[in-house]
Design a protein around this motif. Structure first.
Motif, short mmCIF file in Angstrom:
data_model
loop_
_atom_site.label_atom_id
_atom_site.label_comp_id
_atom_site.label_asym_id
_atom_site.label_seq_id
_atom_site.Cartn_x
_atom_site.Cartn_y
_atom_site.Cartn_z
N TYR A 273 36.82 35.95 15.31
CA TYR A 273 36.24 36.86 14.32
C TYR A 273 37.27 37.34 13.31
O TYR A 273 37.06 37.29 12.11
CB TYR A 273 35.60 38.06 15.03
CG TYR A 273 34.91 39.00 14.09
CD1 TYR A 273 33.83 38.57 13.30
CD2 TYR A 273 35.32 40.32 13.97
CE1 TYR A 273 33.19 39.43 12.42
CE2 TYR A 273 34.68 41.19 13.10
CZ TYR A 273 33.63 40.74 12.33
OH TYR A 273 33.00 41.59 11.46
N ASP A 274 38.41 37.82 13.82
CA ASP A 274 39.45 38.33 12.94
C ASP A 274 40.75 37.62 13.28
O ASP A 274 41.36 37.85 14.32
CB ASP A 274 39.59 39.85 13.11
CG ASP A 274 40.53 40.47 12.09
OD1 ASP A 274 41.72 40.10 12.10
OD2 ASP A 274 40.08 41.33 11.30
N THR A 277 44.00 39.94 13.87
CA THR A 277 43.91 40.79 15.06
C THR A 277 44.09 39.98 16.32
O THR A 277 44.80 40.39 17.25
CB THR A 277 42.55 41.51 15.09
OG1 THR A 277 42.43 42.35 13.94
CG2 THR A 277 42.42 42.36 16.33
N SER A 321 39.33 39.54 4.19
CA SER A 321 38.18 39.26 5.04
C SER A 321 38.35 39.83 6.45
O SER A 321 37.52 39.57 7.32
CB SER A 321 37.95 37.74 5.13
OG SER A 321 37.67 37.20 3.86
N ALA A 322 39.41 40.60 6.67
CA ALA A 322 39.69 41.16 7.99
C ALA A 322 38.81 42.38 8.26
O ALA A 322 38.14 42.90 7.36
CB ALA A 322 41.16 41.54 8.08
N ILE A 323 38.81 42.80 9.52
CA ILE A 323 38.04 44.00 9.89
C ILE A 323 38.55 45.20 9.08
O ILE A 323 37.78 45.95 8.49
CB ILE A 323 38.17 44.27 11.40
CG1 ILE A 323 37.57 43.11 12.20
CG2 ILE A 323 37.47 45.58 11.77
CD1 ILE A 323 37.82 43.20 13.69
N ILE A 324 39.86 45.39 9.10
CA ILE A 324 40.49 46.39 8.23
C ILE A 324 41.14 45.59 7.11
O ILE A 324 42.16 44.93 7.32
CB ILE A 324 41.53 47.24 8.98
CG1 ILE A 324 40.87 47.95 10.15
CG2 ILE A 324 42.21 48.24 8.05
CD1 ILE A 324 41.82 48.73 11.04
N ASN A 325 40.54 45.63 5.93
CA ASN A 325 40.92 44.67 4.89
C ASN A 325 41.64 45.26 3.70
O ASN A 325 41.82 44.58 2.69
CB ASN A 325 39.67 43.91 4.41
CG ASN A 325 38.56 44.84 3.98
OD1 ASN A 325 38.79 45.79 3.24
ND2 ASN A 325 37.35 44.57 4.46
#
Length: 332
Positions: A273-274, A277, A321-325
């Motif tokens: 997903y990430d 991470t 495009s990351a969870i925390i972007n």
């Protein structure tokens, strides 16, 4: 089946390598022109934006859109081409994930302007003049695109049908993209919407190097230039961070074959997903201090602390495009 498709190629916020990669397929480009008329490709031919704007909705069968969204012009291009195109393809790492320019999300518009126009040692700007989107220059109205506060991948602003990864996409992946274009032309069944035109699994799955890395084996972390690299042994066992376990395969191991570790330009594999991470979590579990007895926490983490640029190492191509972007400041 149409005699020919209509096709567009657009360059937004990127270095131009994706456009060059299309030209690099040399005579294979005739595989495209045989089945498609390129009706918009400003970097290669004399097309004007007004010609694109005049087209009817859905009059372009397929668009290869490369580059991230950094300013108002990029956003306008993305929306305009989405309206005109039946199939929108995010072509290359910048459109796919945000790419290397996406590292700018570690700061913001004001931070970038401060460094570029005010605080850098080589800048002479005593009045603190910054770019303006509109200015009257002796009766002439001059404009610049508005510089946005953050970098975004293409699918953060418009609907995307397919993704072609790579910085830039290599020859074999471009040829797979041509197969998709051919399928559109022939009226054949297309890949599922949202498909990435590359392997599903991680690059490590068919890496030619010895699969010898074990948990706790990384007793040190070094950069590639700091040691002689064994061309047959896993980079991780040699203490060199490689993003192969966290990156989609299909590139042909171009960096690995050049005795350099994967940097992650194909983005996360299908079930990840990430990308950053997962890489951070995994490396935290395999890096050892080289001792079994108790040591203070700071000592235990010392090898991890030798990663010179964690953000640039684990999120080099995928931060937007990351969870925390993006970098978040108090009050925002």
């Amino acid at each position: 089946m149409k005699d020919k498709l209509t096709m567009a190629v657009n360059w937004a916020g990127a270095c131009g390598g994706c456009d060059v990669s299309i030209l690099d397929i040399e005579d294979k480009i005739f595989s495209i022109t045989k089945i498609a008329d390129i009706i918009y490709w400003p970097v290669a031919m004399d097309f004007k934006r007004k010609d694109l704007a005049a087209l009817e909705p859905d009059s372009i069968d397929i668009t290869l859109f490369n580059g991230m969204i950094r300013n108002s012009e990029h956003l306008e291009d993305a929306k305009l081409l989405r309206e005109k195109s039946k199939v929108m393809v995010a072509f290359g790492s910048c459109a796919h994930l945000g790419g290397i320019p996406g590292m700018a999300n570690f700061t913001d518009r004001q931070g970038i302007f401060d460094v570029s126009y005010i605080t850098s040692p080589s800048t002479g700007n005593p009045d603190g003049t910054l770019p303006l989107t509109r200015v009257d220059a002796g009766g002439r109205d001059l404009t610049l695109p508005e510089f946005h506060d953050q970098v975004r991948a293409l699918d953060r602003v418009v609907d995307v049908d397919y993704y072609v990864p790579g910085c830039p996409p290599p020859f074999n992946v471009i040829m797979k993209t041509i197969e998709v274009v051919s399928a559109v032309h022939e009226g054949e069944e297309l890949p599922a919407k949202g498909s990435v035109i590359a392997d599903r699994n991680a690059l490590c799955g068919d890496c030619p190097r010895k699969d010898t890395v074990r948990p706790g084996l990384m007793e040190n972390v070094v950069r590639p230039h700091e040691k002689m690299i064994d061309p047959d042994t896993c980079f991780l066992e040699q203490g060199i961070i490689c993003m192969g376990p966290f990156t989609r395969g299909g590139c042909g191991h171009l960096c690995i074959e050049a005795n350099m570790p994967c940097r992650g330009c194909f983005g996360p594999a299908e079930k990840q997903y990430d990308q950053g991470t997962e890489a951070l979590s995994a490396f935290g579990s395999v890096v050892s201090a080289g001792r079994d007895d108790y040591v203070p926490r700071g000592e235990m983490l010392r090898p991890v602390n030798k990663v010179k640029d964690p953000l640039g190492t684990f999120y080099r191509f995928s931060l937007p495009s990351a969870i925390i972007n993006r970098n978040m400041k108090e009050g925002k």
